[in-house]
Design a protein around this motif. Sequence first.
Motif, PDB file in Angstrom:
ATOM      1  N   ASN A   1     -64.423  63.283  18.263  1.00  0.00           N
ATOM      2  CA  ASN A   1     -64.351  64.239  19.372  1.00  0.00           C
ATOM      3  C   ASN A   1     -65.309  63.788  20.465  1.00  0.00           C
ATOM      4  O   ASN A   1     -66.426  63.352  20.178  1.00  0.00           O
TER       5      ASN A   1
ATOM      6  N   ALA B   1     -62.575  68.339  26.330  1.00  0.00           N
ATOM      7  CA  ALA B   1     -62.739  67.807  24.972  1.00  0.00           C
ATOM      8  C   ALA B   1     -61.504  67.005  24.596  1.00  0.00           C
ATOM      9  O   ALA B   1     -60.370  67.462  24.777  1.00  0.00           O
TER      10      ALA B   1
ATOM     11  N   TRP C   1     -59.697  64.409  21.466  1.00  0.00           N
ATOM     12  CA  TRP C   1     -59.695  64.123  20.027  1.00  0.00           C
ATOM     13  C   TRP C   1     -59.029  62.782  19.748  1.00  0.00           C
ATOM     14  O   TRP C   1     -58.070  62.403  20.420  1.00  0.00           O
TER      15      TRP C   1
END
Length: 118
Positions: free
Chosen positions: A96, A106, A108
């Motif tokens: 992350n 954010a 991933w």
Amino acid sequence: QVQLVESGGGLVQPGGSLRLSCAASGSIFSINSMGWYRQAPGKERELVAAITRGGSTNYGDSVKGRFTISRDNAKNTVYLQMSSLKPEDTAVYYCNAKIINYGLTAYWGQGTQVTVSS
């Protein structure tokens, strides 16, 4: 477009070690925190470890003293050194990164499988 590419997962015996890497690439102004989460079958995703740009770290209780997180800001890369691995560490591990461009977003990675078994 930002990509996180993980590597280093695999099969290891109990008590063994593995090192995971995650490199961020693409349109990046700056990376705030980076970290690793994991998800075992039938369980919720949980924090393993996180590290700020300045190097402050935070670990999940189950991995304290066994795992070490580090990062190379010049390479936009975060590492997770895992030692004294246990069968209960078996999970998909996700990278992350909280990335600053026009705001804070954010991202991933795709996940890498870690299996601890004899």
